[in-house]
Design a protein around this motif. Structure first.
Motif, PDB file in Angstrom:
ATOM      1  N   SER A   1       0.810  -1.221   0.000  1.00  0.00           N
ATOM      2  CA  SER A   1       0.000   0.000   0.000  1.00  0.00           C
ATOM      3  C   SER A   1       0.840   1.267   0.000  1.00  0.00           C
ATOM      4  O   SER A   1       0.305   2.370   0.114  1.00  0.00           O
ATOM      5  N   SER A   2       2.155   1.136  -0.127  1.00  0.00           N
ATOM      6  CA  SER A   2       3.053   2.282   0.042  1.00  0.00           C
ATOM      7  C   SER A   2       2.846   3.373  -1.006  1.00  0.00           C
ATOM      8  O   SER A   2       3.192   4.533  -0.764  1.00  0.00           O
ATOM      9  N   ASN A   3       2.295   3.026  -2.167  1.00  0.00           N
ATOM     10  CA  ASN A   3       2.083   4.040  -3.210  1.00  0.00           C
ATOM     11  C   ASN A   3       0.679   4.623  -3.196  1.00  0.00           C
ATOM     12  O   ASN A   3       0.291   5.344  -4.117  1.00  0.00           O
ATOM     13  N   ASN A   4      -0.077   4.317  -2.126  1.00  0.00           N
ATOM     14  CA  ASN A   4      -1.459   4.774  -2.079  1.00  0.00           C
ATOM     15  C   ASN A   4      -1.755   5.304  -0.676  1.00  0.00           C
ATOM     16  O   ASN A   4      -1.719   4.565   0.306  1.00  0.00           O
ATOM     17  N   LEU A   5      -2.039   6.595  -0.587  1.00  0.00           N
ATOM     18  CA  LEU A   5      -2.286   7.235   0.701  1.00  0.00           C
ATOM     19  C   LEU A   5      -3.487   6.623   1.404  1.00  0.00           C
ATOM     20  O   LEU A   5      -3.443   6.333   2.606  1.00  0.00           O
ATOM     21  N   LEU A   6      -4.587   6.403   0.679  1.00  0.00           N
ATOM     22  CA  LEU A   6      -5.808   5.896   1.296  1.00  0.00           C
ATOM     23  C   LEU A   6      -5.597   4.506   1.873  1.00  0.00           C
ATOM     24  O   LEU A   6      -5.992   4.212   3.008  1.00  0.00           O
ATOM     25  N   LEU A   7      -4.918   3.617   1.098  1.00  0.00           N
ATOM     26  CA  LEU A   7      -4.678   2.265   1.585  1.00  0.00           C
ATOM     27  C   LEU A   7      -3.741   2.272   2.794  1.00  0.00           C
ATOM     28  O   LEU A   7      -3.930   1.505   3.746  1.00  0.00           O
ATOM     29  N   SER A   8      -2.751   3.139   2.776  1.00  0.00           N
ATOM     30  CA  SER A   8      -1.831   3.244   3.912  1.00  0.00           C
ATOM     31  C   SER A   8      -2.562   3.705   5.161  1.00  0.00           C
ATOM     32  O   SER A   8      -2.361   3.181   6.267  1.00  0.00           O
TER      33      SER A   8
ATOM     34  N   GLN B   1      -5.765   3.347   5.773  1.00  0.00           N
ATOM     35  CA  GLN B   1      -6.656   2.277   6.225  1.00  0.00           C
ATOM     36  C   GLN B   1      -5.897   1.210   6.997  1.00  0.00           C
ATOM     37  O   GLN B   1      -6.382   0.681   8.006  1.00  0.00           O
ATOM     38  N   LEU B   2      -4.689   0.878   6.543  1.00  0.00           N
ATOM     39  CA  LEU B   2      -3.890  -0.132   7.228  1.00  0.00           C
ATOM     40  C   LEU B   2      -3.574   0.312   8.654  1.00  0.00           C
ATOM     41  O   LEU B   2      -3.705  -0.460   9.606  1.00  0.00           O
TER      42      LEU B   2
ATOM     43  N   HIS C   1      -0.339   0.025  19.176  1.00  0.00           N
ATOM     44  CA  HIS C   1       0.603   0.206  18.065  1.00  0.00           C
ATOM     45  C   HIS C   1       0.229   1.434  17.233  1.00  0.00           C
ATOM     46  O   HIS C   1       1.105   2.205  16.824  1.00  0.00           O
ATOM     47  N   LYS C   2      -1.058   1.599  16.975  1.00  0.00           N
ATOM     48  CA  LYS C   2      -1.502   2.761  16.192  1.00  0.00           C
ATOM     49  C   LYS C   2      -1.158   4.057  16.909  1.00  0.00           C
ATOM     50  O   LYS C   2      -0.665   5.015  16.291  1.00  0.00           O
TER      51      LYS C   2
END
Length: 907
Positions: A808-815, A817-818, A826-827
């Motif tokens: 997901s490193s190339n996608n802000l939204l996916l990052s 969400q992760l 951890h978050k």
């Protein structure tokens, strides 16, 4: 000596060479090809070995064929390749089957990256093949390591093969590092296979006319004893001959070579036999701290080569670079046949050893029968940081290991060591007094305030045994660039002899020690020194007489006596072991027998090493002469790789060292101790549950909260059941950096002091003092912060989401969400760290930090794969694939972090 009869090849190899040529590019030439067998896991696989040349660089290519005989180029597929350079080692073993018309001998080709075992037929084509290998080795002996063949492998559709672990075949004697006494130096460069085989046998320590039976190790225990005796009697068959050695050092402040270097490199009419040139701050770009490529290196390599002494021809022995620290070693061509065992190593002393902006690089080799080592280092900066410089020296001195040898050779085991570089030691006087003494050339008075001079004079362990000539020249730092004027900036630094040249060892005479103020491109002036060095040269006839005498005596001893030893202790107890604080005890092994004994600490059943990761014995193998003793330093050192298992109770400080005696009985040394639990190495889950310092938590409770899922069992309604948003230890570290480090230069680049990091550890573990002392160096706290995050039992982004994070490193939204799906503890830590890093970036004009640098550094620390996954990946992939995979993952980790540092994101 192996006899190789002249014969025709059993297969059409000459035609195969033409087919290989068709597989190569236009600039590559197949010089020779031979059919052979590659041994893989006991199986013999038919292969074709070819020596390939491209623009005066050489490689050995191994091809497999889809059918035998090979009839067309499309039948061939490149399996692997190995560069012919100074790291290549050739080892020959006796024919495995004498019942064949052309019995094969085993040829082992080994470099740092590849290990090949080939069965070669004793035929004419093999003669020509090995002659080409030897010619290539001679030619590139002074060239940089070849890398072009790796690109060819990709172009030729390299097949997937299991990478074999590289290991040096044959042990080298370590006593006094006399690593060439087992062979008679052969100065000829004949292309005949007989001479090639003699050279190979010489590396193995095989006498002319001898044959190794199947299964015999290349270097036996008997041969090691012979080497030890030869060391003791070396004066009987060697003569001292003077060689001129030029050492030069220059901190170039990131500049390109804009001036002629002959004023620095040519100081005498007589050309030096050896050049050792060291540079520091070769490249000051932020990217240079992390990535390996640097255009500056090519510029300075070319400049040095252009200004070597014009009255001699030179070959490069080796060059090695660690970020901005570059060492280049040349030797006159006429001495090339007498140089052996070339190796190099680097030791970063930058923060956590991760960012190599400071450190040392070394090149070693044996000339005739004398081992020489050159060290170029850049130690910690700033007037008051002399203790950090001392620690940098200790780290380089003890951690430099030349891994061509088994066990690895250390700096202290060389006959002569030259240590050059920007050592950064300053003069403890006020600036007016220093400039006044410079003007009056009262250098001896200045030397009284020199930090290095004081350290060496105080008989401390700093540069113990090293010597330095009097620096009867102006201090070489710091100047306004392009001038001879000392620093006129606001900082107005006190002039100092930062740039030094020291040596250690017998037979060294310093002829001159100079600075070169004519060169003005940098804020440092270059320094040079010229030496006469006594090198031991073997007299062949005398060597042979001594060797034969030793063999006769050894025969008598072996017939009459068995090895016997006595240990002064067999039980070692280490009390109150702390994280990153080593403890050492000494075990003395006495040889009470009548013959030399060889000992080695060996692996226990099913173990991968002779000891636990937190334990080390030095030396772990050696030879003891009759009546002599050997002191073994047994060290316990708990660091990031072992702290977590000790914290959670999976492992204790308990181990047994098995001391194996060749030809004798095994002895056992028990090692035990108690480890003081530390917050370094704990899990985030456990840390957020601790209301007090970790040392106050009962061991049973600590083990319970370290277990997976412990947070789900916390009853927050009970007294004390509340959880911290982030571990208080992380908060203390960040709070300190926020108060005192937002505008601090070189944050996360300059290392801290070991003593201060240990005090910070005690503060976090015991709660005393309650807050980190204001007197602590910001850099020590910054390194402690990185170390704390790196030691977490589970990374801030847990190992199980590592692959998802990369994807997901190339996608802000996916990052985003992760991160939102991470466990709360951890978050919270991830977002807390990112928020702090964004504040640092907002002060970028003051602290000099940029987002790319922080993304790369913290991407490596916060995102880590499971160790088992990393190991499996490295063992199954080829070298090129591994390097490519590492670069790809580094880029993805940095890209993932970039999302959260470039904008304020509430995940």
């Amino acid at each position: 000596m192996f006899y190789v009869p002249s014969s025709t090849s059993p297969s059409p190899v000459m035609e195969t060479a033409k087919l290989v040529q068709k597989k190569l590019g236009q600039e590559e030439v197949c010089l020779q090809c031979v059919e052979c067998s590659r041994i893989v896991e006991g199986k013999r696989l038919v292969r074709f070995a070819a020596v390939v040349e491209r623009k005066e660089e050489y490689g050995i290519f191994i091809f497999m064929s889809s059918r035998i005989p090979c009839l067309q180029s499309s039948d061939l597929e490149l399996e692997t390749a190995i560069a012919v350079d100074s790291s290549l080692r050739c080892h020959a073993e006796a024919p495995t089957r004498q019942d064949k018309p052309h019995p094969e001998f085993v040829l082992r080709l080994q470099s740092a990256d590849v290990n090949l075992v080939l069965e070669m037929p004793q035929v004419e084509n093999t003669q020509m093949f090995l002659a080409e290998v030897k010619r290539a080795q001679d030619y590139v002996a002074s060239s940089s390591q070849s890398t072009w063949y790796q690109d060819d492998m990709a172009a030729l559709s390299l097949s997937d093969t299991t990478a074999q672990k590289s290991s040096t075949l044959g042990s080298k004697n370590r006593s006094q590092s006399r690593d060439s006494l087992d062979k008679i130096v052969n100065s000829s460069r004949s292309e005949d296979l007989t001479d090639s085989m003699e050279a190979i046998q010489g590396q193995l320590g095989i006498s002319s006319g001898a044959e190794l039976p199947v299964g015999t190790k290349p270097v036996s225990s008997r041969e090691k004893f012979v080497r030890q005796f030869l060391c003791n009697r070396e004066d009987e068959f060697t003569d001292l001959r003077n060689f001129r050695v030029f050492c030069g050092t220059w901190n170039v402040n990131g500049q390109s070579p804009a001036e002629a270097l002959h004023k620095w490199m040519v100081v005498d009419n007589e050309p030096p036999d050896i050049y050792a040139i060291g540079f520091q701050e070769l490249d000051l770009r932020k990217e240079a701290f992390i990535f390996s490529d640097s255009p500056k290196e090519t510029e300075w390599q070319t400049a040095v080569k252009s200004y070597l002494h014009p009255k001699a021809k030179y070959r490069k022995v080796k060059s090695i670079r660690l970020v901005g620290v570059l060492l280049i070693v040349y030797i006159q061509e006429k001495h090339v046949p007498h140089i052996n065992f070339i190796d190099a190593d680097s030791v970063p002393t930058g923060i956590m050893g991760f960012v190599g902006n400071k450190g040392g690089v070394s090149v070693r080799f044996t000339l005739h029968s004398t081992s020489l080592c050159f060290v170029n280092s850049h130690l910690a900066a700033h007037q008051e940081e002399y203790e950090r410089r001392n620690q940098d020296y200790r780290d380089i001195e003890t951690k430099t290991k030349f891994k061509q040898f088994e066990p690895p050779l250390e700096l202290s085991e060389h006959d002569v060591v030259f240590w050059i570089g920007d050592l950064n030691y300053r003069i403890d006087m006020c600036i007016d007094d220093v400039k006044s003494r410079i003007q009056k050339q009262k250098y001896k008075q200045l030397l009284e305030g020199d930090q290095l001079y004081r350290q060496m004079k105080a008989n401390s362990d700093v540069f113990k045994g090293y010597e330095e000539g009097l620096p009867l020249f102006d201090p070489t730092y710091k100047f306004d660039a392009g001038s001879d004027v000392y620093d006129t900036s606001e900082k107005s630094r006190v002039p100092a002899w930062c740039d030094r040249i020291l040596w250690r060892g017998p037979g060294v005479q310093q002829l001159r020690y100079d600075s070169h103020p004519q060169l003005k491109v940098s804020d440092h002036k270059p320094v040079s020194s010229l030496f006469n060095v006594g090198v031991r040269v073997i007299d062949q006839k005398r060597y042979k007489r001594v060797y034969e005498d030793i063999m006769k005596k050894l025969d008598r001893l072996e017939n009459d006596y068995l090895p016997q030893i006595k240990l002064d202790k067999t039980e070692l107890v280490f009390e109150n072991v702390k994280f990153i604080e080593p403890q050492t005890q000494v075990v003395t092994i006495a040889n009470i027998g009548q013959v030399p004994v060889e000992f080695e600490f060996i692996n226990k059943l099913d173990d991968q090493s002779y000891c636990r990761p937190w334990l080390k014995a030095t030396p772990h193998k050696s030879i003891i002469l009759a009546g002599a003793c050997c002191e073994v330093q047994v060290e316990v050192y708990v660091e990031k790789n072992s702290a977590a298992r000790l914290n959670c109770g999976e492992e204790n400080l308990e181990d047994i060292l098995v001391l194996h005696l060749t030809g004798g009985k095994d002895s056992f040394i028990t090692v035990s101790g108690n480890y003081l639990i530390s917050s370094f190495g704990s899990s985030i889950e456990a840390l957020v549950q601790m209301h007090g310092p970790i040392r106050e938590v009962p061991v049973a409770s600590l083990i319970e909260i370290e277990q997976p899922g412990s947070l789900s069992r916390v009853d927050i309604t009970q007294d004390g059941g509340r959880l911290y948003m982030v571990p208080k230890e992380i908060w203390k570290l960040v709070d300190f950096l926020h108060k005192y480090g937002l505008d601090k230069k070189d944050l996360f680049q300059q290392p801290g002091r070991t003593s201060e990091i240990q005090l910070i550890r005690d503060c976090l573990d015991t709660g005393l003092p309650e807050q980190i002392s204001e007197t602590m160096s910001v850099h020590s706290v910054a390194e402690s912060f990185l170390l704390f995050l790196e030691c977490l039992a589970q990374p801030v982004l847990p190992c199980e989401v590592y692959s998802q994070a990369l994807a997901s490193s190339n996608n802000l939204l996916l990052s985003k969400q992760l991160v939102s799906r991470l466990p709360d503890c951890h978050k919270n830590v991830f977002l807390y760290v990112c928020a702090f890093l964004r504040e640092l970036l907002q002060n970028g004009e003051q602290n000099g930090l940029d987002i790319k640098f922080l993304s790369t550094i913290f991407g490596e620390i916060l995102l880590r794969p499971a160790p088992s996954t990393s190991l499996a990946r490295s063992s199954e992939a080829s070298l090129k694939e591994r390097k490519s995979k590492i670069r790809e993952e580094e880029a993805k980790k940095a890209a993932f972090m970039y999302h959260f540092l470039s904008q304020d994101i509430d995940a």
